[in-house]
Design a protein around this motif. Structure first.
Motif, mmCIF file in Angstrom:
data_model
loop_
_atom_site.group_PDB
_atom_site.id
_atom_site.type_symbol
_atom_site.label_atom_id
_atom_site.label_comp_id
_atom_site.label_asym_id
_atom_site.label_seq_id
_atom_site.Cartn_x
_atom_site.Cartn_y
_atom_site.Cartn_z
ATOM 1 N N PHE A 1 16.796 -17.626 73.090
ATOM 2 C CA PHE A 1 17.507 -16.572 72.854
ATOM 3 C C PHE A 1 19.035 -16.612 73.445
ATOM 4 O O PHE A 1 20.038 -16.350 72.437
ATOM 5 C CB PHE A 1 17.020 -15.305 73.779
ATOM 6 N N LYS A 2 19.190 -17.231 74.470
ATOM 7 C CA LYS A 2 20.653 -17.463 74.912
ATOM 8 C C LYS A 2 21.343 -18.539 74.307
ATOM 9 O O LYS A 2 22.382 -18.498 73.899
ATOM 10 C CB LYS A 2 20.536 -17.857 76.550
ATOM 11 N N LEU B 1 22.806 -17.177 71.101
ATOM 12 C CA LEU B 1 24.104 -16.318 71.344
ATOM 13 C C LEU B 1 25.192 -17.488 71.735
ATOM 14 O O LEU B 1 26.185 -17.286 71.199
ATOM 15 C CB LEU B 1 23.908 -15.398 72.248
ATOM 16 N N TRP C 1 14.211 -5.927 68.327
ATOM 17 C CA TRP C 1 15.279 -5.496 69.432
ATOM 18 C C TRP C 1 14.729 -6.244 70.826
ATOM 19 O O TRP C 1 15.676 -6.561 71.355
ATOM 20 C CB TRP C 1 14.964 -4.005 69.800
ATOM 21 N N ASN C 2 13.561 -6.596 71.008
ATOM 22 C CA ASN C 2 13.409 -7.262 72.209
ATOM 23 C C ASN C 2 13.438 -8.730 72.102
ATOM 24 O O ASN C 2 12.867 -9.523 72.835
ATOM 25 C CB ASN C 2 11.818 -7.025 72.875
ATOM 26 N N ALA C 3 14.306 -9.138 71.190
ATOM 27 C CA ALA C 3 14.639 -10.431 70.857
ATOM 28 C C ALA C 3 16.091 -10.623 70.752
ATOM 29 O O ALA C 3 16.987 -10.482 71.505
ATOM 30 C CB ALA C 3 13.830 -11.133 69.932
ATOM 31 N N LEU C 4 16.351 -10.755 69.530
ATOM 32 C CA LEU C 4 17.796 -11.003 68.973
ATOM 33 C C LEU C 4 18.765 -10.041 68.346
ATOM 34 O O LEU C 4 17.713 -9.210 67.639
ATOM 35 C CB LEU C 4 17.900 -12.169 67.978
ATOM 36 N N PRO C 5 19.907 -9.928 68.545
ATOM 37 C CA PRO C 5 20.651 -8.795 67.743
ATOM 38 C C PRO C 5 20.310 -9.101 66.220
ATOM 39 O O PRO C 5 20.355 -10.114 65.724
ATOM 40 C CB PRO C 5 22.113 -9.105 67.990
ATOM 41 N N LEU D 1 20.801 -0.999 76.263
ATOM 42 C CA LEU D 1 19.633 -1.619 75.788
ATOM 43 C C LEU D 1 18.518 -0.439 75.296
ATOM 44 O O LEU D 1 17.730 -0.680 74.359
ATOM 45 C CB LEU D 1 19.002 -2.335 77.033
ATOM 46 N N TYR E 1 18.834 1.216 72.197
ATOM 47 C CA TYR E 1 18.696 0.224 71.204
ATOM 48 C C TYR E 1 20.081 -0.359 70.463
ATOM 49 O O TYR E 1 20.255 -0.420 69.313
ATOM 50 C CB TYR E 1 17.797 0.845 70.008
ATOM 51 N N SER F 1 20.377 -5.983 72.367
ATOM 52 C CA SER F 1 19.032 -6.532 72.459
ATOM 53 C C SER F 1 18.773 -7.167 73.666
ATOM 54 O O SER F 1 19.693 -7.408 74.379
ATOM 55 C CB SER F 1 19.084 -7.672 71.205
ATOM 56 N N VAL F 2 17.625 -7.602 73.812
ATOM 57 C CA VAL F 2 17.101 -8.288 75.083
ATOM 58 C C VAL F 2 17.798 -9.521 75.307
ATOM 59 O O VAL F 2 18.110 -10.032 76.256
ATOM 60 C CB VAL F 2 15.754 -8.454 75.009
ATOM 61 N N ALA F 3 18.126 -10.182 74.173
ATOM 62 C CA ALA F 3 19.049 -11.681 74.138
ATOM 63 C C ALA F 3 20.202 -11.420 74.842
ATOM 64 O O ALA F 3 20.692 -12.015 75.933
ATOM 65 C CB ALA F 3 19.076 -12.248 72.744
ATOM 66 N N GLU F 4 20.905 -10.405 74.424
ATOM 67 C CA GLU F 4 22.257 -10.059 75.050
ATOM 68 C C GLU F 4 22.274 -9.637 76.477
ATOM 69 O O GLU F 4 22.843 -9.982 77.539
ATOM 70 C CB GLU F 4 22.844 -8.849 74.414
ATOM 71 N N LEU G 1 19.787 -10.412 78.550
ATOM 72 C CA LEU G 1 19.549 -11.607 79.429
ATOM 73 C C LEU G 1 20.713 -12.407 80.003
ATOM 74 O O LEU G 1 20.879 -12.659 81.070
ATOM 75 C CB LEU G 1 18.819 -12.743 78.683
ATOM 76 N N LEU G 2 21.872 -12.449 79.019
ATOM 77 C CA LEU G 2 23.037 -13.236 79.325
ATOM 78 C C LEU G 2 23.797 -12.064 80.466
ATOM 79 O O LEU G 2 24.602 -12.501 81.444
ATOM 80 C CB LEU G 2 23.875 -13.179 78.179
#
Lengths: 382, 237
Positions: A199-200, A203, A244-248, B52, B55, B58-61, B63-64
């Motif tokens: 995921f990181k 981005l 949503w629980n992964a990437l934008p 978050l 909505y 996202s979770v990826a953002e 995390l950062l």
């Protein structure tokens, strides 16, 4: 995809590549099935095809997705189920014969492709096969550049899965509908890198991830087409990280969207129906549909742009056959009555005018009793 | 970047909100007051959690942002209250499961909100959890499971913990669970996502006398729960 292939399959008593049949003819066949369904019982294949063409079948089709859970009917070990096509075929056959299903998806686990790319695997005796996360193949962002396509002929697990497709296509014939399964390129990469790091990286280093997606997709195209050739009339692509629980949303569209589209087109080229599976929270139905041109969506949660199931049906019901979405926690902890109540609630809202197949949001939990699956089967009976 | 003293805190808040590691580093060059810095970082994370939860992110953002928050915490660690003053949370993924993304996020968020987090990692056996709780003097045990296969071990962990350490609160979360399931397994609380975990944990810690449960897994009814009165709990601070 030729008409010859359609006839060859029918002569062999197998489901034809439905996508290769002109849509108006599919509609006629579905209408006939729907009409017949008002007076008599349809076969599972007819029922599913009517639903997929948005016609009301005799009853709502059901796919309890009892995959690995059916091991216990026969005493097949998890490693055998994961690694031997014959053992897995016995398990899927038992799931149809013992529990029942109008539609099965030949998903073994999410590491089939990653294993063939060289990811070290763990095959527990009592749980689903998985990568050894302590030893990821892609150890840092530079690792993406080392990923090379794996020719299908040189694969091991993917070949076994295709053999499973072949065996099951012959076994289910024109009865139950069987579909293949491919984990999307980002999914495969997450099995070799770890989801959090991936995921990181998406981005921070999108181009590096995309380069690896390209290599993985080349393999996945071959893999998906091999499943079609083995007799699967439909193949599901799992694009889990379009949620949503992964990437934008935009990031998913840019990174995986085009590659998922290539795989979908490869399936269509073989006359296969393209399904999408996404059990993430608030999945992005809109961009997944756009990228893959899919007509079938298997899901566990409402999409990000819908607040209620009714809204989802109104928004996507015309273009998508919805497959879902009995919650996993309910299957694990609920009573049969609670499960039947939930199934009937979903049928009431989503079943009108076809376009709905009742199923769990994800694979039926492998280590729980099968009574929740029986409750689903009972719920669709009129 | 802001240069005045007052604006250092705005920068710290912004650094977390925008996951900007450079802005964080620059802000710390101005030697902010540790308590105010912690407050600013927390405000940033609050805003990210809200985004978050709505909505809009996202979770990826997320995390950062958590990474930046943790980097900020490391910077001010020496000046924070001693770990011993903070509630201790032992956290881990239950045996049979290796999916630790959710657990990692929750651990990061709890650490950010001032808890001392002891992370046991993934695939952790029931006794290992309970022994760690005892050893660390933890007040909360947080268990995660993304799959259904480890749920029997999760029940066993809760059972052992409740029998041996009835005053310890157990919080569970993961894809295979919901509020009802958590309750039927004898947990004190359920955290649906990282967005709500600080509130869930606070509620659990502030809850009054609870009931302990013995949980059995059997074929017919799946989870059979027998409730028993818990021993008197020590006063919560």
């Amino acid at each position: 995809m030729s008409t010859k292939t359609i006839f060859q399959r029918l002569i062999k008593g197998q489901a034809p590549p439905v996508g290769g049949i002109p849509e108006p003819l599919q509609d006629v066949l579905a209408s006939v099935a729907s009409l017949r369904g008002k007076f008599s019982r349809l076969s599972s294949l007819e029922r599913v095809l009517a639903a997929v063409r948005h016609k009301e079948p005799d009853r709502i089709p059901v796919a309890p997705l009892v995959n690995a859970a059916a091991r216990r009917i026969l005493g097949v070990s998890f490693p055998d189920y994961s690694l031997k096509a014959e053992s897995a075929a016995e398990v899927f056959t038992a799931s149809v014969d013992f529990v029942g299903a109008d539609f099965i998806v030949l998903l073994l686990d999410l590491s089939v492709e990653a294993a063939d790319f060289g990811q070290e695997m763990v095959y527990p005796l009592d749980s689903t096969a998985r990568p050894n996360y302590d030893n990821p193949l892609i150890k840092d962002v530079d690792g993406y550049a080392k990923i090379r396509p794996v020719p299908f002929e040189k694969s091991a697990r993917m070949k076994e899965q295709v053999r499973l497709c072949q065996i099951m296509a012959e076994r289910v014939g024109l009865g139950t509908m069987a579909g293949g399964f491919v984990f999307g390129p980002l999914g495969v990469l997450s099995m070799m890198r770890g989801a959090e790091a991936l995921f990181k990286d998406c981005l921070n280093h999108p181009k590096k991830v995309m380069a690896a997606c390209e290599a993985v997709t080349e393999t996945l195209v071959e893999f998906a087409q091999a499943q079609c050739d083995a007799g699967m009339p439909a193949v599901a692509i799992d694009t889990l990280y379009a949620s949503w629980n992964a990437l934008p949303k935009k990031v998913w569209e840019e990174i995986e969207g085009p590659f998922a589209g290539q795989i979908a087109q490869a399936i269509r080229d073989k006359g296969g129906l393209v399904g999408v599976h996404n059990c993430g929270h608030a999945p992005y139905f809109d961009v997944q549909t756009k990228a893959m041109g899919a007509s079938i969506m298997s899901f566990a949660h409402l999409p990000d742009d819908c607040a209620t199931p009714r809204e989802m049906k109104e928004k996507y019901g015309d273009q998508l056959t919805l497959i879902g979405y009995v919650p996993t926690p309910l299957l694990v902890h609920g009573t049969p009555q609670q499960i039947m109540d939930e199934c009937r609630r979903q049928i009431d809202v989503l079943g009108k005018d076809g376009g709905f197949i009742l199923a769990p949001g994800c694979e039926y939990p492998p280590n729980i009793p099968l009574d929740s699956a029986f409750a689903m089967i009972k719920a669709v009976e009129k | 970047m802001n240069t005045t003293n007052e604006n250092i805190y705005t920068d710290l808040q912004q650094a977390v909100f925008e996951a900007d590691m450079d802005l964080l580093a620059t802000a710390f060059e101005n030697n902010p007051d540790p308590r105010q810095a912690l407050e600013a970082l927390t405000k940033g994370l609050d805003a990210v959690r809200k985004k978050l939860g709505d909505y809009r992110s996202s979770v990826a953002e997320f995390l950062l942002c958590v990474d930046v928050m943790r980097a900020g915490l490391r910077q001010i660690r020496d000046n924070r209250p001693q770990d011993g003053d903070m509630p201790v949370v032992v956290i881990g993924v239950v045996r049979g499961d290796v999916h630790d993304l959710g657990k990692n996020i929750v651990a990061g968020v709890l650490e950010a909100y001032g808890y001392r987090v002891v992370d046991l990692g993934r695939d952790v056996a029931p006794l290992e959890f309970v022994e760690a709780v005892e050893k660390q003097g933890a007040s909360v045990l947080a268990l995660s499971a993304m799959m259904s296969t480890p749920l029997a071990d999760m029940s066993r962990t809760i059972e052992i913990c409740k029998n041996r350490l009835p005053h310890v609160k157990v919080l569970v979360g993961g894809a295979a669970l919901d509020q009802d399931a958590a309750q039927s397994m004898g947990a004190d609380g359920y955290a649906e996502s990282a967005v709500g975990v600080p509130v869930s944990l606070k509620n659990v810690m502030n809850a009054g006398k609870t009931r302990a449960s013995r949980v059995f897994v059997d074929y017919d009814k799946k989870l059979r729960v027998e409730e028993v009165e818990a021993a008197s709990l020590p006063e919560q601070e």
